[in-house]
Design a protein around this motif. Structure first.
Motif, PDB file in Angstrom:
ATOM      1  N   ILE A  89      33.391  31.107  68.361  1.00  0.00           N
ATOM      2  CA  ILE A  89      34.056  30.484  69.508  1.00  0.00           C
ATOM      3  C   ILE A  89      35.548  30.444  69.197  1.00  0.00           C
ATOM      4  N   TYR A 134      39.445  29.295  69.359  1.00  0.00           N
ATOM      5  CA  TYR A 134      39.960  27.940  69.474  1.00  0.00           C
ATOM      6  C   TYR A 134      41.477  27.968  69.446  1.00  0.00           C
ATOM      7  N   ILE A 164      44.837  25.360  69.896  1.00  0.00           N
ATOM      8  CA  ILE A 164      45.210  23.957  70.047  1.00  0.00           C
ATOM      9  C   ILE A 164      46.644  23.814  70.515  1.00  0.00           C
ATOM     10  N   ARG A 223      44.814  34.933  67.953  1.00  0.00           N
ATOM     11  CA  ARG A 223      43.918  34.523  66.874  1.00  0.00           C
ATOM     12  C   ARG A 223      42.558  34.104  67.428  1.00  0.00           C
ATOM     13  N   ASP A 247      42.888  23.775  73.993  1.00  0.00           N
ATOM     14  CA  ASP A 247      43.161  22.345  74.131  1.00  0.00           C
ATOM     15  C   ASP A 247      44.638  22.133  74.454  1.00  0.00           C
TER      16      ASP A 247
END
Lengths: 224, 398
Positions: free
Chosen positions: B78, B80, B82, B149, B161
């Motif tokens: 998954i 991710y 941020i 990434r 996020d």
């Protein structure tokens, strides 16, 4: 016995005449420092990591290492001598105890100061706790750890000069011999190289401390 | 497809972060979680890659309960991204992108090729950037790398996020557009957390609105804009409510009176064109020209309203250079106080054929101006809400 006038030339000639012996002292001096601080690294860094995992344990560990460091050096070495006997081994264990506090403490602080967003990113993309430690937290706390090492090394180089009192080798031998014979040449011949080791160690580790600050790493290597 | 079934999260300190989350996130869609801070949108998202575990309830990815996966293994599949980018400062851009493929033991040639491909995909020149360090990149470039990434190991799901919230508005908009374009190519299941409704409307296929750990409404941006479920949603999508009263409870109680309760304060222009009484006539014309108006309110230095001067009066007396605006101004005929209901102001303007109406407080100070333009603008803002209310009351009666 009257103290006699001597010149710098006398010191050099003394040192060159006794260079073999002095070199031997120098090497054993270095050997004890490197072994003592080296053992402190091997033991201290894992302890520092352990501290970050368990806050309660951290208080205990840091408490003990602080206490070890406040024991006067001569007293500590003599106490160790009672257990371990005379010789360099006692000195090395003493140095280990002395160096533990700055190394454990700085490892602990260094690991804790790593920005939480790096930790979150690392976890979020699927690093295991071990990978996170080795690839992210450890490199980013190196300046702190090296700073601890620097403090430890400078303290150890100083403390190791009293090694002869518990049967150790090193440049301290020359200094104590000079004191006993009231021969300032021998005192200087021991003290100056010992001081030089401390200064060089401080400079070299200070250089690495700045060099290994990865937080704002640049592709073109800068010297400052 | 990601499915939440009755997910609850209660922290050890007793804080109920999520309550009964039931949600289906469609495959290949960009779903935006939105809500005020502390509403649980990030918390909900972090359940998907098990950064947070539910107190009760289950989460499925493509029908498989995620608690059956090893968390580290799950997260590697998954992507991710941020908010603070979280690029590792001690690794080059290429190494940052290569982390997940490396952990998955891809061979070196494949990783290199993938890094080049990804840098191109996010519009960064591979030759220029691959060996640089994150601190040498701007915020926008860093977040592009952050997206690269997340895409590196070609995961089906990507969690983001508040990825763009720390960027300047221009860069943010650019990255939003790029994300939309990128998504057209890659068709990932993207879960995007944001607190910016404009951003959500721009990029999302589905919007999930949250408040106090609960889902308030979910649906397409169009559906939410047209049919907001309640006042909270309405205020969140920036639609002005027609009540004067901002306190929710009163507003709901007074809902029937709410239209008539709209006051001039909400509608007025707060910075009307003014001039001081001692200005010359040529100066007055210059101000009118700059503000594109045909008359100016004359106020003293305390903003006390003295009169009004129109372009016609100025031009009539323009020949006399010794005159100032106070010599040619006309007293104010009609004015209203702050807090006057809008219908009364409109009635006055209609009855007396006024193009505008000054709002003057107890001390005679000019606080604003009602113009036809400002009324139209206000109507435009409340219109969607009025339509909705209208439809609702019709339904009620039928």
């Amino acid at each position: 016995m009257d103290s006699y006038q001597w010149s710098l030339a006398d010191l050099f000639s003394y040192m060159s005449r006794n260079s073999d012996l002095l070199w031997e002292h120098f090497l054993s001096h270095l050997y004890m420092v490197v072994s003592g601080v080296g053992l402190a690294i091997v033991l201290g860094i894992p302890l520092g990591v352990l501290c970050t995992r368990h806050e309660k344990l951290a208080k205990v560990i840091l408490g003990i290492t602080s206490i070890l460091q406040v024991i006067p050096s001569l007293a500590l070495l003599v106490l160790l001598m009672l257990v371990l006997g005379l010789g360099s081994k006692t000195v090395i264990v003493g140095l280990l105890f002395y160096s533990l506090n700055p190394i454990v403490r700085n490892t602990y602080i260094g690991l804790k100061q790593v920005d939480a967003s790096y930790i979150e990113a690392g976890r979020g993309i699927g690093m295991s706790p071990f990978q996170l430690l080795v690839k992210v937290r450890f490199p980013l706390s190196l300046p702190y750890i090296i700073s601890g090492l620097r403090i430890a090394a400078v303290i150890a180089i100083g403390v190791v000069t009293i090694a002869p009192l518990v049967g150790g080798e090193g440049l301290g031998r020359e200094i104590y011999a000079g004191i006993n014979n009231q021969n300032p040449l021998r005192i200087y011949a021991g003290a100056i190289p010992a001081a030089l080791i401390a200064i060089v160690a401080d400079l070299v580790l200070g250089y690495f401390q700045r060099k290994l600050n990865f937080a704002d790493r640049k592709s073109s290597p800068s010297t400052s | 497809m990601i499915e939440f079934q009755q997910v609850n999260k209660k922290y050890d300190d007793g804080f109920q972060a999520l309550t009964d989350i039931n949600l289906t996130i469609k495959k290949g869609e960009l779903t935006a979680f939105i809500g005020p801070s502390g509403c649980g949108k990030s918390t909900t998202m972090k359940h998907i890659n098990r950064l947070i575990s539910p107190t009760s309830g289950r989460i499925f990815i493509d029908g498989k309960d995620i608690s059956e996966y090893h968390p580290v293994e799950l997260r590697r599949n998954i992507g991710y991204v941020i908010q603070n980018v979280g690029l590792f400062p001690h690794m080059t851009i290429a190494k940052n992108i290569a982390i997940v493929p490396q952990m998955k033991n891809w061979d070196k040639a494949k990783i290199d090729a993938r890094v080049t491909e990804l840098l191109k995909l996010v519009n960064l020149d591979p030759d220029t950037y691959r060996d640089r360090y994150p601190s040498e990149l701007s915020g926008g470039q860093q977040q592009r790398v952050g997206v690269a990434r997340a895409l590196a190991a070609d995961p089906d799901i990507i969690l983001m996020d508040e990825p763009f919230s720390a960027l300047d508005p221009i860069t943010r908009e650019q990255l939003q557009e790029e994300l939309v374009r990128l998504q057209e190519d890659v068709h990932k299941t993207i879960v995007f957390v944001t607190h910016d409704m404009d951003e959500a409307i721009k990029i999302a296929d589905t919007i999930v609105l949250m408040k106090d750990g609960q889902i308030v409404q979910s649906g397409s941006p169009e559906a939410i804009l047209r049919r907001p479920a309640n006042d909270f949603v309405r205020s969140f999508i920036g639609q002005k409510r027609i009540h004067t009263n901002d306190k929710d409870t009163n507003a709901i109680e007074n809902e029937d009176d709410s239209l008539s309760m709209t006051t001039v304060d909400e509608v007025m222009v707060t910075q009307p064109a003014t001039t001081s009484p001692n200005r010359g006539l040529a100066e007055a014309i210059k101000i009118m020209e700059a503000r594109k108006v045909d008359s100016l309110f004359v106020v003293d230095k305390n903003r006390t309203l003295l009169g009004i001067v129109s372009i016609y009066r100025v031009l009539n007396s323009y020949g006399d250079e010794s005159l100032t605006v106070k010599d040619v101004m006309k007293p104010i005929g009609y004015q209203v106080e702050p807090g006057t209901p809008l219908p009364i102001a409109v009635e006055q303007m209609t009855n007396h054929r006024l193009t505008n109406l000054a709002v003057v407080d107890d001390n005679g100070r000019l606080v604003g101006l009602i113009t036809r333009g400002s009324i139209v603008k206000h109507l435009n803002e409340v219109y969607p809400a009025m339509i909705e209310r209208f439809a609702w009351s019709l339904g009620e009666e039928a």
